[in-house]
Write a protein that holds these residues in place. Sequence first.
Motif, PDB file in Angstrom:
ATOM      1  N   THR A 168       9.311   5.681  14.326  1.00 53.75           N
ATOM      2  CA  THR A 168       8.361   5.084  15.258  1.00 53.75           C
ATOM      3  C   THR A 168       7.214   4.386  14.550  1.00 53.75           C
ATOM      4  O   THR A 168       6.341   3.823  15.208  1.00 53.75           O
ATOM      5  N   GLY A 169       7.213   4.403  13.235  1.00 52.55           N
ATOM      6  CA  GLY A 169       6.111   3.839  12.468  1.00 52.55           C
ATOM      7  C   GLY A 169       6.365   2.432  11.995  1.00 52.55           C
ATOM      8  O   GLY A 169       7.365   1.800  12.350  1.00 52.55           O
ATOM      9  N   PRO A 170       5.456   1.941  11.170  1.00 57.65           N
ATOM     10  CA  PRO A 170       5.616   0.590  10.623  1.00 57.65           C
ATOM     11  C   PRO A 170       6.764   0.533   9.629  1.00 57.65           C
ATOM     12  O   PRO A 170       7.157   1.545   9.050  1.00 57.65           O
ATOM     13  N   ARG A 171       7.294  -0.666   9.419  1.00 58.14           N
ATOM     14  CA  ARG A 171       8.366  -0.852   8.430  1.00 58.14           C
ATOM     15  C   ARG A 171       7.826  -0.532   7.046  1.00 58.14           C
ATOM     16  O   ARG A 171       6.657  -0.777   6.770  1.00 58.14           O
ATOM     17  N   TYR A 172       8.676   0.009   6.191  1.00 56.11           N
ATOM     18  CA  TYR A 172       8.281   0.373   4.839  1.00 56.11           C
ATOM     19  C   TYR A 172       9.428   0.081   3.889  1.00 56.11           C
ATOM     20  O   TYR A 172      10.542  -0.214   4.303  1.00 56.11           O
ATOM     21  N   SER A 173       9.131   0.162   2.602  1.00 50.56           N
ATOM     22  CA  SER A 173      10.153  -0.016   1.568  1.00 50.56           C
ATOM     23  C   SER A 173      10.040   1.135   0.592  1.00 50.56           C
ATOM     24  O   SER A 173       8.992   1.784   0.495  1.00 50.56           O
ATOM     25  N   LYS A 174      11.109   1.388  -0.132  1.00 49.98           N
ATOM     26  CA  LYS A 174      11.072   2.376  -1.208  1.00 49.98           C
ATOM     27  C   LYS A 174      11.282   1.628  -2.515  1.00 49.98           C
ATOM     28  O   LYS A 174      12.295   0.961  -2.693  1.00 49.98           O
ATOM     29  N   LEU A 175      10.320   1.728  -3.390  1.00 49.13           N
ATOM     30  CA  LEU A 175      10.376   1.082  -4.692  1.00 49.13           C
ATOM     31  C   LEU A 175      10.310   2.166  -5.757  1.00 49.13           C
ATOM     32  O   LEU A 175       9.296   2.837  -5.888  1.00 49.13           O
ATOM     33  N   GLY A 176      11.394   2.340  -6.481  1.00 51.34           N
ATOM     34  CA  GLY A 176      11.412   3.374  -7.503  1.00 51.34           C
ATOM     35  C   GLY A 176      11.172   4.762  -6.944  1.00 51.34           C
ATOM     36  O   GLY A 176      10.549   5.599  -7.578  1.00 51.34           O
ATOM     37  N   GLY A 177      11.625   5.014  -5.723  1.00 45.65           N
ATOM     38  CA  GLY A 177      11.450   6.321  -5.106  1.00 45.65           C
ATOM     39  C   GLY A 177      10.110   6.493  -4.405  1.00 45.65           C
ATOM     40  O   GLY A 177       9.850   7.530  -3.812  1.00 45.65           O
ATOM     41  N   ARG A 178       9.256   5.483  -4.447  1.00 46.32           N
ATOM     42  CA  ARG A 178       7.948   5.565  -3.795  1.00 46.32           C
ATOM     43  C   ARG A 178       7.951   4.739  -2.520  1.00 46.32           C
ATOM     44  O   ARG A 178       8.486   3.640  -2.475  1.00 46.32           O
ATOM     45  N   VAL A 179       7.324   5.271  -1.500  1.00 46.12           N
ATOM     46  CA  VAL A 179       7.219   4.569  -0.223  1.00 46.12           C
ATOM     47  C   VAL A 179       6.026   3.624  -0.296  1.00 46.12           C
ATOM     48  O   VAL A 179       4.933   4.021  -0.693  1.00 46.12           O
ATOM     49  N   VAL A 180       6.258   2.381   0.074  1.00 44.86           N
ATOM     50  CA  VAL A 180       5.181   1.391   0.128  1.00 44.86           C
ATOM     51  C   VAL A 180       5.262   0.628   1.441  1.00 44.86           C
ATOM     52  O   VAL A 180       6.336   0.460   2.021  1.00 44.86           O
ATOM     53  N   TYR A 181       4.112   0.205   1.907  1.00 44.27           N
ATOM     54  CA  TYR A 181       4.002  -0.564   3.141  1.00 44.27           C
ATOM     55  C   TYR A 181       3.387  -1.919   2.815  1.00 44.27           C
ATOM     56  O   TYR A 181       2.415  -2.001   2.063  1.00 44.27           O
ATOM     57  N   ARG A 182       3.939  -2.976   3.400  1.00 43.55           N
ATOM     58  CA  ARG A 182       3.318  -4.291   3.274  1.00 43.55           C
ATOM     59  C   ARG A 182       2.159  -4.349   4.251  1.00 43.55           C
ATOM     60  O   ARG A 182       2.266  -3.885   5.391  1.00 43.55           O
ATOM     61  N   LEU A 238       0.847  -1.189   0.000  1.00 38.68           N
ATOM     62  CA  LEU A 238       0.000   0.000   0.000  1.00 38.68           C
ATOM     63  C   LEU A 238       0.881   1.236   0.000  1.00 38.68           C
ATOM     64  O   LEU A 238       1.884   1.285   0.712  1.00 38.68           O
ATOM     65  N   ARG A 239       0.501   2.230  -0.774  1.00 36.05           N
ATOM     66  CA  ARG A 239       1.197   3.509  -0.713  1.00 36.05           C
ATOM     67  C   ARG A 239       0.668   4.283   0.485  1.00 36.05           C
ATOM     68  O   ARG A 239      -0.322   3.905   1.106  1.00 36.05           O
ATOM     69  N   THR A 240       1.313   5.380   0.820  1.00 38.39           N
ATOM     70  CA  THR A 240       1.019   6.108   2.053  1.00 38.39           C
ATOM     71  C   THR A 240      -0.453   6.473   2.231  1.00 38.39           C
ATOM     72  O   THR A 240      -0.998   6.261   3.317  1.00 38.39           O
ATOM     73  N   PRO A 241      -1.149   7.009   1.215  1.00 41.18           N
ATOM     74  CA  PRO A 241      -2.567   7.352   1.443  1.00 41.18           C
ATOM     75  C   PRO A 241      -3.427   6.143   1.849  1.00 41.18           C
ATOM     76  O   PRO A 241      -4.245   6.237   2.762  1.00 41.18           O
ATOM     77  N   ASP A 242      -3.223   5.011   1.182  1.00 40.69           N
ATOM     78  CA  ASP A 242      -4.003   3.815   1.523  1.00 40.69           C
ATOM     79  C   ASP A 242      -3.557   3.214   2.851  1.00 40.69           C
ATOM     80  O   ASP A 242      -4.374   2.704   3.616  1.00 40.69           O
ATOM     81  N   ALA A 243      -2.263   3.285   3.134  1.00 44.27           N
ATOM     82  CA  ALA A 243      -1.751   2.778   4.414  1.00 44.27           C
ATOM     83  C   ALA A 243      -2.312   3.603   5.572  1.00 44.27           C
ATOM     84  O   ALA A 243      -2.646   3.052   6.623  1.00 44.27           O
ATOM     85  N   SER A 244      -2.431   4.910   5.376  1.00 43.07           N
ATOM     86  CA  SER A 244      -2.965   5.763   6.446  1.00 43.07           C
ATOM     87  C   SER A 244      -4.425   5.409   6.733  1.00 43.07           C
ATOM     88  O   SER A 244      -4.845   5.395   7.882  1.00 43.07           O
ATOM     89  N   LYS A 245      -5.182   5.099   5.700  1.00 46.34           N
ATOM     90  CA  LYS A 245      -6.577   4.670   5.904  1.00 46.34           C
ATOM     91  C   LYS A 245      -6.621   3.320   6.613  1.00 46.34           C
ATOM     92  O   LYS A 245      -7.470   3.092   7.472  1.00 46.34           O
ATOM     93  N   PHE A 246      -5.711   2.436   6.243  1.00 48.58           N
ATOM     94  CA  PHE A 246      -5.664   1.098   6.828  1.00 48.58           C
ATOM     95  C   PHE A 246      -5.445   1.164   8.340  1.00 48.58           C
ATOM     96  O   PHE A 246      -6.091   0.436   9.091  1.00 48.58           O
ATOM     97  N   VAL A 247      -4.538   2.026   8.795  1.00 45.61           N
ATOM     98  CA  VAL A 247      -4.238   2.108  10.236  1.00 45.61           C
ATOM     99  C   VAL A 247      -5.050   3.184  10.946  1.00 45.61           C
ATOM    100  O   VAL A 247      -4.996   3.282  12.164  1.00 45.61           O
ATOM    101  N   GLY A 248      -5.789   4.006  10.207  1.00 49.26           N
ATOM    102  CA  GLY A 248      -6.643   5.017  10.827  1.00 49.26           C
ATOM    103  C   GLY A 248      -5.918   6.266  11.272  1.00 49.26           C
ATOM    104  O   GLY A 248      -6.332   6.926  12.226  1.00 49.26           O
TER     105      GLY A 248
END
Length: 88
Positions: free
Chosen positions: A30-44, A6-16
């Motif tokens: 202090t947040g959840p682990r994330y990855s950068k793919l092609g310069g974009r932040v994504v969360y599993r 999930l990208r940041t907007p969808d991840a923010s909805k997921f965790v509220g």
Amino acid sequence: MPPRYLRTPDASKFVGLSIRTLEKHRIYGTGPRYSKLGGRVVYRVDELQAWVDSAARAHTSDTTARVIPAAARRSPMIPPSPVRREER
């Protein structure tokens, strides 16, 4: 099945949380682990769920759960505004 990202907007909805709050958690570590793919932040999705689950509590005085600190309200790069005192 590959993990779902999930990208940041969808991840923010997921965790509220707001997008900005999730970004601040990322900055302060202090947040959840994330990855950068092609310069974009994504969360599993499983990482987001694990982060939320780590703060689960059984009751109000439960001290076994991890405390997720609130994201700072000010950037550490911005100095605080000067306090003005009124003359008497």
